[in-house]
Write a protein that holds these residues in place. Structure first.
Motif, PDB file in Angstrom:
ATOM      1  N   ALA A 103      52.040  61.916  42.776  1.00  0.00           N
ATOM      2  CA  ALA A 103      51.096  61.965  41.648  1.00  0.00           C
ATOM      3  C   ALA A 103      51.343  60.760  40.751  1.00  0.00           C
ATOM      4  O   ALA A 103      52.313  60.031  40.931  1.00  0.00           O
ATOM      5  N   THR A 104      50.458  60.580  39.774  1.00  0.00           N
ATOM      6  CA  THR A 104      50.652  59.505  38.800  1.00  0.00           C
ATOM      7  C   THR A 104      51.319  60.093  37.566  1.00  0.00           C
ATOM      8  O   THR A 104      50.792  61.038  36.979  1.00  0.00           O
ATOM      9  N   CYS A 105      52.465  59.545  37.195  1.00  0.00           N
ATOM     10  CA  CYS A 105      53.172  60.072  36.022  1.00  0.00           C
ATOM     11  C   CYS A 105      52.768  59.291  34.770  1.00  0.00           C
ATOM     12  O   CYS A 105      52.713  58.060  34.780  1.00  0.00           O
ATOM     13  N   LEU A 106      52.490  60.043  33.708  1.00  0.00           N
ATOM     14  CA  LEU A 106      52.122  59.458  32.411  1.00  0.00           C
ATOM     15  C   LEU A 106      53.213  59.814  31.414  1.00  0.00           C
ATOM     16  O   LEU A 106      53.889  60.821  31.577  1.00  0.00           O
ATOM     17  N   PRO A 107      53.371  58.998  30.355  1.00  0.00           N
ATOM     18  CA  PRO A 107      54.403  59.344  29.375  1.00  0.00           C
ATOM     19  C   PRO A 107      54.108  60.691  28.714  1.00  0.00           C
ATOM     20  O   PRO A 107      52.959  61.139  28.711  1.00  0.00           O
ATOM     21  N   SER A 108      55.129  61.286  28.121  1.00  0.00           N
ATOM     22  CA  SER A 108      54.948  62.556  27.393  1.00  0.00           C
ATOM     23  C   SER A 108      53.858  62.398  26.354  1.00  0.00           C
ATOM     24  O   SER A 108      53.836  61.410  25.632  1.00  0.00           O
ATOM     25  N   GLY A 109      52.959  63.358  26.282  1.00  0.00           N
ATOM     26  CA  GLY A 109      51.895  63.308  25.281  1.00  0.00           C
ATOM     27  C   GLY A 109      50.755  62.390  25.683  1.00  0.00           C
ATOM     28  O   GLY A 109      49.741  62.303  25.002  1.00  0.00           O
ATOM     29  N   GLY A 110      50.887  61.699  26.823  1.00  0.00           N
ATOM     30  CA  GLY A 110      49.857  60.741  27.237  1.00  0.00           C
ATOM     31  C   GLY A 110      48.703  61.384  27.977  1.00  0.00           C
ATOM     32  O   GLY A 110      47.747  60.715  28.366  1.00  0.00           O
ATOM     33  N   GLY A 111      48.796  62.696  28.192  1.00  0.00           N
ATOM     34  CA  GLY A 111      47.814  63.370  29.045  1.00  0.00           C
ATOM     35  C   GLY A 111      46.423  63.497  28.474  1.00  0.00           C
ATOM     36  O   GLY A 111      45.445  63.372  29.216  1.00  0.00           O
ATOM     37  N   SER A 112      46.316  63.722  27.156  1.00  0.00           N
ATOM     38  CA  SER A 112      44.986  64.066  26.639  1.00  0.00           C
ATOM     39  C   SER A 112      44.039  62.864  26.661  1.00  0.00           C
ATOM     40  O   SER A 112      42.829  63.037  26.746  1.00  0.00           O
ATOM     41  N   THR A 113      44.574  61.646  26.616  1.00  0.00           N
ATOM     42  CA  THR A 113      43.690  60.475  26.673  1.00  0.00           C
ATOM     43  C   THR A 113      43.094  60.280  28.066  1.00  0.00           C
ATOM     44  O   THR A 113      42.117  59.564  28.239  1.00  0.00           O
ATOM     45  N   LEU A 114      43.669  60.953  29.046  1.00  0.00           N
ATOM     46  CA  LEU A 114      43.188  60.848  30.435  1.00  0.00           C
ATOM     47  C   LEU A 114      41.831  61.506  30.618  1.00  0.00           C
ATOM     48  O   LEU A 114      41.092  61.182  31.535  1.00  0.00           O
ATOM     49  N   HIS A 164      44.969  72.721  21.244  1.00  0.00           N
ATOM     50  CA  HIS A 164      44.684  71.308  21.044  1.00  0.00           C
ATOM     51  C   HIS A 164      43.723  70.784  22.131  1.00  0.00           C
ATOM     52  O   HIS A 164      42.727  70.115  21.838  1.00  0.00           O
ATOM     53  N   PHE A 165      44.003  71.114  23.392  1.00  0.00           N
ATOM     54  CA  PHE A 165      43.131  70.664  24.480  1.00  0.00           C
ATOM     55  C   PHE A 165      41.748  71.311  24.369  1.00  0.00           C
ATOM     56  O   PHE A 165      40.731  70.661  24.588  1.00  0.00           O
ATOM     57  N   ARG A 166      41.731  72.595  24.025  1.00  0.00           N
ATOM     58  CA  ARG A 166      40.422  73.284  23.923  1.00  0.00           C
ATOM     59  C   ARG A 166      39.582  72.690  22.801  1.00  0.00           C
ATOM     60  O   ARG A 166      38.370  72.564  22.941  1.00  0.00           O
ATOM     61  N   GLU A 167      40.240  72.314  21.686  1.00  0.00           N
ATOM     62  CA  GLU A 167      39.493  71.698  20.589  1.00  0.00           C
ATOM     63  C   GLU A 167      38.790  70.436  21.056  1.00  0.00           C
ATOM     64  O   GLU A 167      37.742  70.061  20.549  1.00  0.00           O
ATOM     65  N   LYS A 168      39.405  69.773  22.033  1.00  0.00           N
ATOM     66  CA  LYS A 168      38.783  68.554  22.567  1.00  0.00           C
ATOM     67  C   LYS A 168      37.786  68.858  23.678  1.00  0.00           C
ATOM     68  O   LYS A 168      37.305  67.951  24.361  1.00  0.00           O
ATOM     69  N   GLY A 169      37.545  70.127  23.937  1.00  0.00           N
ATOM     70  CA  GLY A 169      36.573  70.514  24.963  1.00  0.00           C
ATOM     71  C   GLY A 169      37.112  70.364  26.379  1.00  0.00           C
ATOM     72  O   GLY A 169      36.332  70.253  27.330  1.00  0.00           O
ATOM     73  N   LEU A 170      38.440  70.354  26.530  1.00  0.00           N
ATOM     74  CA  LEU A 170      39.030  70.164  27.852  1.00  0.00           C
ATOM     75  C   LEU A 170      39.407  71.511  28.473  1.00  0.00           C
ATOM     76  O   LEU A 170      39.875  72.414  27.774  1.00  0.00           O
ATOM     77  N   ARG A 171      39.204  71.617  29.803  1.00  0.00           N
ATOM     78  CA  ARG A 171      39.599  72.846  30.519  1.00  0.00           C
ATOM     79  C   ARG A 171      41.115  72.859  30.692  1.00  0.00           C
ATOM     80  O   ARG A 171      41.699  71.883  31.155  1.00  0.00           O
TER      81      ARG A 171
END
Ligand code: AMP
Length: 401
Positions: free
Chosen positions: A40-51, A71-78
């Motif tokens: 998989a592609t690893c992202l830094p901690s906390g870097g996930g939501s910009t994806l 936090h993710f739901r507020e951004k409309g993310l599943r």
């Protein structure tokens, strides 16, 4: 489809391994680990939501308790996981115990203890052995079983702040995990963890020294009973979303809840993912969208076993930076080695945690799965490595049935 897995342990490696087998799926992990990096592609901690992932699965309890799902739901993310509020079922033992009491969910009798006087009353009530539990998150290590007054005193000294003291329950432990969407619950296959550090359930508790997954652990009637008496009442009362994990003691009076976790177990996830034959993505997607009704999961008929290889000293203080050898040789023998506390040093892969690897295998029956896992373990070495030699052994009595 981009799927993000939050976490960095053996559970997350197993999840990524399973998700990477689904067609059309690109797997990301934050922060991940060197084993995950291979698939998989690893992202830094906390870097996930910009994806802007199409789906996120949260592994560990800490980000759930901090509110990552909200936090993710507020951004409309599943996202698959409980809200910050529902995560309190794991984040506070007193919240959980009062919830069990109010919801009529069977559990050990208990008392909340704030001072020496409360503790004395609890010990008079329950006798020995008796169970001490710290109120907050403790990575599976906040529970002490005291067999006499001296051990009870020591337990009170070791666990700080508010405590629960509860009756000691006898029976076999089962980890019952269900994927929930706020209304429906889809049970995963039953598993059994091995919490104590040494063979024969001796020594202090750890985060988990191994687990096996086997349909023989529960009958269909027991599964139905647990769904009806434990899981579904909780989903109904809390609109629970994500993985609800009931740690159960199968007592002579029926199943009683030892604890709730609000996420997949580690190491239970390793044998679960090894044994699941269906594509996991549709069920996860359905859970995140609140459309779980009718979803199903398929499993191999034979069981799966995961043996955790730990650093010298774990669950106490341990050293890191020990070179790890033999993973490729183990995998040639047909096991899957999930990484947990590892890092890439200048000399290659080395230890970086208490629980380092989870050697996982499946087999036609439990003796075969156990033998396969230990054949893999025999290939791996690092300085001070220790592990239990009896993972799955209790299940041998069921598998003969
Ligand atoms: P918990 O974090 O509450 O699941 O506790 C960790 C472990 O301690 C469990 O997996 C059991 O092995 C043991 N334990 C916890 N509560 C009890 C109890 N009331 N009676 C007997 N064993 C317990």
């Amino acid at each position: 489809m981009k799927i993000l897995v939050i976490g960095s342990g053996g559970r997350e490696h197993a999840l990524c391994w399973k998700l990477a087998q689904s067609k059309g799926v690109e797997v990301f992990a934050s922060p991940g680990n060197p084993g995950i990096e291979e698939i998989a592609t690893c992202l830094p901690s906390g870097g996930g939501s910009t994806l802007q992932p199409d789906l996120t699965v949260v592994g560990p309890e800490a980000p759930l308790v901090e509110g990552v799902v909200d936090h993710f739901r507020e951004k409309g993310l599943r996202v698959v996981g409980p809200t910050r509020q529902a995560a309190q079922l794991e984040g506070s033992k007193t919240v959980a115990k009062h919830f069990f009491e109010q919801s009529g969910i069977p559990t050990a009798q208990f008392m909340t203890v704030d001072n020496a006087e409360d503790a004395r009353r609890a010990l008079d009530r329950f006798g020995f052995p008796v169970v001490f539990k710290a109120d907050g998150l403790a990575a599976g290590k906040g529970v002490i079983i005291a067999h006499n007054r001296a051990q009870a005193e020591a337990a009170r000294g070791a666990l700080h702040g508010r405590l629960i003291i509860e009756e000691f329950l006898r029976g076999e432990e089962v980890s019952f995990i269900a994927l929930c969407d706020g209304r429906d619950a889809l049970p995963l296959a039953p598993t059994q963890d091995h919490k104590a550090v040494f063979d024969g359930d001796k020594g202090p508790n750890t985060g988990g020294m191994g687990a096996y997954c086997d349909s023989h652990i529960l009958t269909e009637a027991q599964t139905r009973h647990i769904l009806d008496c434990v899981i579904l009442p909780t989903v109904e009362r809390t609109k629970f979303t994500g993985f609800l994990y009931a740690g159960l003691m199968m007592t002579a009076e029926g199943p009683k809840v030892l604890e709730f976790n609000v996420r997949l177990g580690d190491p239970e996830t390793q044998p679960l993912m090894h044994r699941m034959t269906s594509d996991f993505v549709p069920a996860l997607m359905a859970a995140a969208e609140g459309k779980l009704g009718g979803a199903q999961l398929e499993w191999r008929s034979g069981p799966s076993v995961c043996v955790v290889l730990a650093s010298a000293g774990y669950p106490g203080a341990y050293e890191s930076g020990k070179p790890i050898r033999g993973i490729a040789a183990a995998e040639k023998r047909g096991v899957t080695v999930f990484q947990a506390g590892t890092r890439l040093g200048t000399r290659g892969l080395e230890t970086a945690g208490g629980r380092v690897l989870g050697v996982t295998a499946s087999g036609a029956d439990l003796p075969a799965a156990i033998a396969a896992a230990y054949r893999g373990v025999d290939c791996v070495t690092f300085e001070g490595m220790h592990y239990r030699r009896d993972i799955g052994r209790k299940g041998l009595s069921y598998s003969k049935a």
